[in-house]
Design an enzyme around this catalytic site. Structure first.
Site, PDB file in Angstrom:
ATOM      1  N   CYS B  77       0.859  -1.190   0.000  1.00 55.09           N
ATOM      2  CA  CYS B  77       0.000   0.000   0.000  1.00 55.09           C
ATOM      3  C   CYS B  77       0.894   1.238   0.000  1.00 55.09           C
ATOM      4  O   CYS B  77       0.641   2.219  -0.697  1.00 55.09           O
ATOM      5  CB  CYS B  77      -0.881   0.024   1.239  1.00 55.09           C
ATOM      6  SG  CYS B  77      -1.836  -1.466   1.506  1.00 55.09           S
ATOM      7  N   CYS B  80       2.482   2.907  -3.344  1.00 58.57           N
ATOM      8  CA  CYS B  80       1.724   3.917  -4.095  1.00 58.57           C
ATOM      9  C   CYS B  80       1.340   5.102  -3.217  1.00 58.57           C
ATOM     10  O   CYS B  80       1.506   6.245  -3.595  1.00 58.57           O
ATOM     11  CB  CYS B  80       0.446   3.318  -4.676  1.00 58.57           C
ATOM     12  SG  CYS B  80       0.716   2.034  -5.890  1.00 58.57           S
ATOM     13  N   HIS B  81       0.775   4.796  -2.022  1.00 58.90           N
ATOM     14  CA  HIS B  81       0.178   5.850  -1.199  1.00 58.90           C
ATOM     15  C   HIS B  81       1.179   6.585  -0.305  1.00 58.90           C
ATOM     16  O   HIS B  81       0.878   7.660   0.184  1.00 58.90           O
ATOM     17  CB  HIS B  81      -0.919   5.264  -0.310  1.00 58.90           C
ATOM     18  CG  HIS B  81      -2.093   4.739  -1.068  1.00 58.90           C
ATOM     19  ND1 HIS B  81      -3.005   5.554  -1.689  1.00 58.90           N
ATOM     20  CD2 HIS B  81      -2.524   3.474  -1.284  1.00 58.90           C
ATOM     21  CE1 HIS B  81      -3.945   4.816  -2.268  1.00 58.90           C
ATOM     22  NE2 HIS B  81      -3.667   3.542  -2.035  1.00 58.90           N
ATOM     23  N   CYS B 115      -8.704  -2.081  -4.255  1.00 58.98           N
ATOM     24  CA  CYS B 115      -7.311  -1.696  -4.452  1.00 58.98           C
ATOM     25  C   CYS B 115      -6.436  -2.948  -4.455  1.00 58.98           C
ATOM     26  O   CYS B 115      -5.521  -3.074  -5.258  1.00 58.98           O
ATOM     27  CB  CYS B 115      -6.908  -0.770  -3.310  1.00 58.98           C
ATOM     28  SG  CYS B 115      -5.797   0.534  -3.799  1.00 58.98           S
ATOM     29  N   CYS B 178     -34.595   0.155  13.433  1.00 55.11           N
ATOM     30  CA  CYS B 178     -33.417   0.755  14.072  1.00 55.11           C
ATOM     31  C   CYS B 178     -33.851   1.995  14.842  1.00 55.11           C
ATOM     32  O   CYS B 178     -33.425   2.240  15.969  1.00 55.11           O
ATOM     33  CB  CYS B 178     -32.380   1.153  13.034  1.00 55.11           C
ATOM     34  SG  CYS B 178     -31.934  -0.112  11.845  1.00 55.11           S
ATOM     35  N   CYS B 181     -35.422   2.124  18.608  1.00 56.07           N
ATOM     36  CA  CYS B 181     -34.525   2.205  19.761  1.00 56.07           C
ATOM     37  C   CYS B 181     -33.582   3.403  19.647  1.00 56.07           C
ATOM     38  O   CYS B 181     -33.500   4.226  20.542  1.00 56.07           O
ATOM     39  CB  CYS B 181     -33.676   0.948  19.894  1.00 56.07           C
ATOM     40  SG  CYS B 181     -34.616  -0.519  20.333  1.00 56.07           S
ATOM     41  N   HIS B 182     -32.860   3.476  18.525  1.00 54.99           N
ATOM     42  CA  HIS B 182     -31.723   4.391  18.443  1.00 54.99           C
ATOM     43  C   HIS B 182     -32.116   5.835  18.144  1.00 54.99           C
ATOM     44  O   HIS B 182     -31.267   6.715  18.154  1.00 54.99           O
ATOM     45  CB  HIS B 182     -30.719   3.876  17.421  1.00 54.99           C
ATOM     46  CG  HIS B 182     -30.093   2.577  17.849  1.00 54.99           C
ATOM     47  ND1 HIS B 182     -29.307   2.477  18.963  1.00 54.99           N
ATOM     48  CD2 HIS B 182     -30.182   1.325  17.335  1.00 54.99           C
ATOM     49  CE1 HIS B 182     -28.903   1.223  19.103  1.00 54.99           C
ATOM     50  NE2 HIS B 182     -29.430   0.500  18.143  1.00 54.99           N
ATOM     51  N   CYS B 223     -27.232  -6.421  15.776  1.00 56.51           N
ATOM     52  CA  CYS B 223     -28.448  -5.680  16.116  1.00 56.51           C
ATOM     53  C   CYS B 223     -29.666  -6.349  15.475  1.00 56.51           C
ATOM     54  O   CYS B 223     -30.718  -6.457  16.096  1.00 56.51           O
ATOM     55  CB  CYS B 223     -28.323  -4.246  15.624  1.00 56.51           C
ATOM     56  SG  CYS B 223     -28.376  -3.033  16.935  1.00 56.51           S
TER      57      CYS B 223
END
Lengths: 106, 262
Positions: B77, B80-81, B115, B178, B181-182, B223
């Protein structure tokens, strides 16, 4: 070899208590759990952790299955003279993981 | 095509972009609060400790993978980066994002695998595997302290709408969405546990319950199971869409990776 992180101060004054910290990446599987298929997951733990300072043992622990994953130890060491601080973890198969750091006492 | 026409088209393009940005009148229904604020002091201290935070083990492991040149193309990685600390700063704030190559919205894990396939000539890291969690943790950790800012307009709009619908859709034997509750009960208690807003700004997280690192998709699946619904597979488009909606929903929250949660 499991990933480890250790922290030892680079330098210390003679007579100072310095904090030593060590952590190792390990599942510490306790052997009582079942996987999603209902089969038992075999126990897989680290059994011993020792720390030596300039050749002498300063901290030692016997680990048991009840410990949580990635065991982390922190303790104080009285700095007397310059020397290496060595860490050694032994797992149940006898595999040894080591790490070391030099402590310079001024 | 003459130059004037190009200029006009370019202007039109800019106007269209602005229009698209302002046309998005979407506003989160509540002020985002990070999961950190719902934790006990002990958990917060563990997260803030730059040594004892167990998630850092994965970040370090990610750095090893980042520098690993033992791949088919011989390019790590870093080849290149460059340095992850500078090159990857702010990257995690933009994901999930639309990918022209994949022609749909992909999340950070999928971008890393893309990548890896195309430039390293290697096969994908399996979703939720240790190496994928490690490298994702490394990349996300570089954006620590930066606010999440995903794009939900243009090609990502459809994905966003699907994610939003998912969030408000009741599901499972308990018939809960979701949001039940959230959103409606964030801050309340479910027996001994406080209910968070379900924000994802700290992911991948070290979760005490799992005793290991976990991705957003593992959390979504967990969840979903908790409301007795059939979870989707990790890496599924349903979860990527939901992740996009979640990141947008907590857009001002700062990235906390690697966060520690119960």
């Amino acid at each position: 070899m499991p990933n480890t992180r250790i922290r030892v101060p680079k330098t210390a004054k003679a007579g100072d208590a310095v904090e030593i910290r060590a952590i190792i990446q390990h599942p510490m599987e306790n052997g009582f759990r079942l996987d999603s298929q209902g089969t038992a997951i075999p126990v897989e733990i680290i059994t011993d952790f020792t720390c030596t300072y300039d050749g002498g043992e300063v901290f030692s622990v016997k680990l048991e299955p009840g410990l949580s994953a990635n065991p982390y130890f922190s303790f104080y060491l009285k700095a007397t003279k310059s020397g290496p601080v060595d860490f050694r973890w032994v797992d149940q198969d006898g595999t040894i993981t080591t790490a070391t750091e030099q402590l310079d006492v001024t | 095509m003459n130059r004037a026409l190009v200029a006009i088209l370019a202007c039109a393009g800019i106007v269209a972009t602005f229009a698209a940005v302002f046309a998005s009148d979407q506003v989160p229904t509540q002020k985002p609060i990070s999961g950190y604020d719902f934790m006990t002091t002990e958990v917060q201290q563990l997260q803030d400790d730059d040594f004892a935070n167990p998630g850092l083990l994965w970040v370090e492991e990610g750095q090893t993978i980042w520098d690993d040149t033992k791949v088919a193309s011989g390019k790590s990685c870093a080849s290149c980066h460059g340095d992850a600390a500078t090159a990857m700063r702010g990257v995690a704030t933009r994901y999930p994002a639309y990918s022209a190559e994949a022609d749909h919205v992909i999340n950070l894990e999928q971008q890393i695998n893309q990548c890896r396939r195309e430039r390293q000539g290697e096969s994908d890291f399996p979703y939720e595997s240790e190496p994928l969690l490690s490298i994702t943790a490394l990349v996300s950790a570089q954006s620590k302290g930066l606010p999440q800012s995903v794009a939900i307009v243009g090609p990502a709009a459809e994905s966003f709408e699907r994610g939003k619908a998912f969030f408000y859709q009741r599901r499972g034997q308990l018939n809960l969405s979701c949001a039940n509750c959230h959103e409606q009960h964030a801050g309340d208690h479910l027996r001994g546990e406080s209910i968070s807003q379900g924000q994802v700004n700290g992911f991948p997280i070290y979760r005490a319950l799992w005793q290991t690192m976990g991705s957003t998709h593992r959390m979504f699946a967990w969840c979903n199971e908790a409301v007795r619904a059939e979870p989707y597979p990790a890496g599924s488009q349903e979860y990527v869409d939901l992740e996009l909606f979640e990141r947008w929903r907590g857009q001002v929250l700062k990235i906390e990776t690697p966060a520690v949660r119960r």
